[in-house]
Motif scaffolding. Structure first.
Motif, mmCIF file in Angstrom:
data_model
loop_
_atom_site.group_PDB
_atom_site.id
_atom_site.type_symbol
_atom_site.label_atom_id
_atom_site.label_comp_id
_atom_site.label_asym_id
_atom_site.label_seq_id
_atom_site.Cartn_x
_atom_site.Cartn_y
_atom_site.Cartn_z
ATOM 1 N N ILE A 126 89.778 1.939 92.858
ATOM 2 C CA ILE A 126 88.752 1.515 93.788
ATOM 3 C C ILE A 126 87.186 2.358 93.191
ATOM 4 O O ILE A 126 86.303 1.800 93.633
ATOM 5 N N ILE B 254 86.838 5.884 93.355
ATOM 6 C CA ILE B 254 86.469 7.083 93.896
ATOM 7 C C ILE B 254 86.768 8.413 92.798
ATOM 8 O O ILE B 254 86.017 9.263 92.653
ATOM 9 N N ILE C 85 81.815 1.955 93.315
ATOM 10 C CA ILE C 85 82.572 1.689 94.307
ATOM 11 C C ILE C 85 82.372 0.348 95.264
ATOM 12 O O ILE C 85 83.011 -0.848 95.444
ATOM 13 N N GLU C 86 81.049 0.408 95.575
ATOM 14 C CA GLU C 86 80.531 -0.845 96.441
ATOM 15 C C GLU C 86 80.525 -2.394 95.632
ATOM 16 O O GLU C 86 80.960 -3.190 96.176
ATOM 17 N N ASP C 87 80.272 -2.167 94.355
ATOM 18 C CA ASP C 87 80.161 -3.433 93.511
ATOM 19 C C ASP C 87 81.840 -3.862 93.213
ATOM 20 O O ASP C 87 82.058 -5.068 93.356
ATOM 21 N N VAL D 176 84.045 -3.337 95.599
ATOM 22 C CA VAL D 176 84.607 -3.971 96.846
ATOM 23 C C VAL D 176 83.949 -5.410 97.052
ATOM 24 O O VAL D 176 84.543 -6.323 97.326
ATOM 25 N N LEU E 4 90.223 -1.106 99.803
ATOM 26 C CA LEU E 4 91.272 -0.066 99.820
ATOM 27 C C LEU E 4 91.332 0.505 101.181
ATOM 28 O O LEU E 4 90.106 0.608 101.964
ATOM 29 N N GLU F 127 89.578 7.419 106.749
ATOM 30 C CA GLU F 127 88.123 7.448 106.721
ATOM 31 C C GLU F 127 87.323 6.449 107.752
ATOM 32 O O GLU F 127 86.563 5.591 107.049
ATOM 33 N N LEU F 128 87.689 6.453 108.702
ATOM 34 C CA LEU F 128 87.092 5.382 110.044
ATOM 35 C C LEU F 128 85.738 6.294 110.343
ATOM 36 O O LEU F 128 85.593 7.209 110.182
ATOM 37 N N GLY G 84 82.850 -3.154 108.407
ATOM 38 C CA GLY G 84 83.755 -3.882 107.244
ATOM 39 C C GLY G 84 83.240 -4.941 106.707
ATOM 40 O O GLY G 84 83.419 -5.395 105.623
ATOM 41 N N GLY G 85 82.569 -5.623 107.634
ATOM 42 C CA GLY G 85 82.115 -7.023 107.075
ATOM 43 C C GLY G 85 80.698 -6.972 106.659
ATOM 44 O O GLY G 85 79.715 -7.851 106.882
ATOM 45 N N ARG H 171 89.284 -3.126 109.430
ATOM 46 C CA ARG H 171 88.089 -2.821 108.603
ATOM 47 C C ARG H 171 88.274 -3.254 107.213
ATOM 48 O O ARG H 171 87.048 -4.165 106.738
#
Lengths: 236, 346
Positions: free
Chosen positions: A52, A54, A73-75, A77, A83, A89-90, A103-104, A149
């Motif tokens: 992912i 990290i 990471i964001e790209d 996702v 993941l 990691e809430l 999450g969306g 999420r």
């Protein structure tokens, strides 16, 4: 098998000078559940974190024919790879529903609302507790929320890191049932587990990891029947 | 002391305190989201104040050029970080936000600047000019080192403060400026007349705090900022870009700083380096709030304002010293209350 969805080629991950993962190769196909089993400290979590983004990964990493190695990471996702991390990691100080909506974050609002209903249908407990703060949920509910999420981001491949860790057996069984259900809805799964028996039951294929390397891989029932696995991980 | 003086001082203290509250809230926000202690917050105050005062005098403020310059540098940084994975959409976005936007603001300002402009128009223009400086500053200074420790980020903050201070001197000179009051109305409350400017300060501060509360409580972007503050990794895994959160937090900080500057420049003369001291008082409030609590920060800011007002009446030479001494008991209490913390290892 057609073109794999996720393909990891001779990947290594190091913390400083210590190599935690050494030259492993792994494929996850369309609509497939693949599990990585192994003892604590074998490098399973490290591998997922590197996929992912990290952790830094040396080697090849493609997802749906796209090279991921240079992406943040964001790209990653955004390409449909999600993941659910070991520690979940809430957003503990925020309500359940906000956790899910975030999450969306990248998804259009109308679509996101529809996905939210699907997630609530999958985890009715979350709907009951939608206004409760995430930090006050029980362990099993937090795991459901973490999975929910991730699902809000419309993943094509969902990576689950020890989803049954610290859960009562009955709740863990619920989680594994959900994993099988997700596959039927078209999501591929890469599942990392210490609970090898449950993971091998639900998976199509399995990799066995020891000290940062894969020592065995194949269809889940064959891996389960291997004497080494039976002795070390299934306790037969 | 009689009641009239007491009420005057209180009014003064609450007016300044309201402005410190805004700045303190911005500091808490930026720290929560990015772990940056925003020393240059005071420069946004200066820029807001001096931009507004220059516009009111009918001249083109240097900050429009500063925005063009910082935008160009930010664009260069974007280009450099795109060298590995090039895609068209982010490039176009970067061209629009970093190059075209500041140029558009420059063109707009040059077109409409004049000594007879309405006050509301000058306020709006000042905000539009100063606001982009926040995200640009984040892009140039902090984004490349977003994963550094709090201490490293603090050192960068001190550097950014001195750089912007120097630029302020270049663009506005060493002369102080004063701007026209937002409102010339005044009401009398018992023995104390309350100026329109003080009313404007209360109104704008309250409005801005309510707006921030609505933004953080009810919008997806506001929640995304909070999520980044609560759990950075969790936010990234949800697809919330750390750089987006950072730029958004700095945008809010720049707007809040500029608003504070515009509110304060009709009350006191602002020089290129005045903002720093004003920002520091917001910082005192933020520290009393532990850099985490918004309501505590706002209350502490009112306290700081009142202590300042009273000490400038009784011992004006020592007023800054007295205000900053407020920190000592707070720091001692906090260090006694909190167990010894190891230096962070990230």
């Amino acid at each position: 098998m057609s073109e794999p969805l996720l393909s990891v080629v001779r990947a290594s991950v190091a913390y400083g000078n210590v190599e935690a993962v050494r030259s492993v190769s792994l494929d996850v196909g369309q609509n497939e559940i693949v599990t990585i089993i192994g003892a604590n400290g074998a490098g399973k979590t490290t591998l997922l974190n590197a996929i992912i983004g990290i952790q830094r990964l040396k080697g090849g990493l493609t997802f749906g024919s796209r090279d991921l190695t240079t992406l943040e990471i964001e790209d990653r996702v955004a390409t449909g790879l999600c993941l659910v991390p070991e520690h979940r990691e809430l957003f503990g100080a925020m309500p359940v529903e906000d956790n899910l909506r975030l999450g969306g974050f990248r998804i259009k609002a109308a679509q996101s609302a529809a996905t939210l209903e699907k997630v609530f249908a999958l985890f009715p407990r979350l709907k009951e507790r939608r206004r409760q703060l995430a930090g006050t949920l029980s362990g099993g509910e937090q795991q459901m929320l973490a999975m929910g999420r991730a699902l809000m981001g419309h993943p094509r491949l969902l990576m689950l890191d020890e989803p049954s860790l610290g859960l009562a057996p009955r709740i863990a069984a619920d989680i594994f049932r959900t994993v099988a259900e997700l596959k039927r809805s078209g999501v591929s799964i890469l599942l990392v587990e210490q609970n090898a028996r449950a993971a091998l039951q639900v998976a199509d294929r399995a990799y066995v990891m020891e000290l940062g390397e894969f020592i065995l891989d194949g269809p889940a029932d064959e891996v389960a029947a291997d004497p080494r696995v039976a002795a070390s991980y299934l306790g037969v | 002391m009689d009641t009239t003086i007491l009420l005057f001082l209180l009014q003064d203290g609450i007016t300044n305190g309201a402005i410190y509250a805004l700045l303190g809230l911005a500091l808490v926000l930026v720290f929560a989201v990015t772990r940056v202690i925003l020393i240059p917050q005071g420069e946004f105050v200066t820029f807001g104040a001096l931009t507004y005062a220059t516009l009111a005098a009918g001249k083109l403020p240097g900050t429009v050029w500063l925005a063009v310059l910082m935008g160009a540098i930010a664009f260069a940084f974007d280009l450099w970080s795109m060298r590995l994975s090039f895609r068209l959409a982010p490039l176009l976005r970067s061209v629009v936000l970093n190059l075209l936007l500041p140029l558009a603001i420059l063109a707009l300002t040059s077109a409409v600047v004049g000594p007879t402009n309405a006050i509301a128009m000058n306020v709006l223009l000042s905000l539009v000019i100063v606001a982009p400086l926040g995200p640009f500053l984040y892009r140039i200074v902090y984004q490349p080192m977003a994963e550094a420790s709090v201490l490293t980020l603090l050192i960068a903050s001190v550097g950014a403060h001195f750089a912007l201070l120097g630029l302020g001197l270049v663009f506005f000179g060493a002369e102080g400026l004063r701007g026209p009051a937002l409102s010339s109305a005044s009401v009398t409350l018992g023995p104390v007349p309350i100026s329109g400017q003080a009313l404007a300060v209360y109104g704008v501060t309250t409005g801005l705090i309510v707006a921030l509360w609505l933004f953080f409580g009810y919008t997806l972007y506001g929640k995304a900022l909070r999520a980044t503050a609560v759990n950075r990794i969790g936010a990234r895994l949800a697809g919330i870009r750390t750089s987006l959160s950072g730029q958004l937090a700095f945008l809010l900080a720049a707007i809040i700083g500029a608003v504070s500057g515009i509110l304060i420049v009709p009350i006191t003369t602002i020089y290129y380096d005045t903002g720093f001291l004003i920002g520091l008082k917001g910082f005192v409030a933020a520290i009393i709030g532990g850099l985490v609590s918004y309501p505590l920060t706002a209350l502490a800011a009112i306290l700081v304002g009142c202590v300042e007002a009273f000490s400038s009446f009784y011992a004006s030479n020592y007023k800054e010293a007295i205000v900053f001494t407020l920190l000592l008991p707070v720091l001692i209490l906090r260090s006694l209350a909190a167990p010894a913390v190891e230096e962070e290892h990230d």
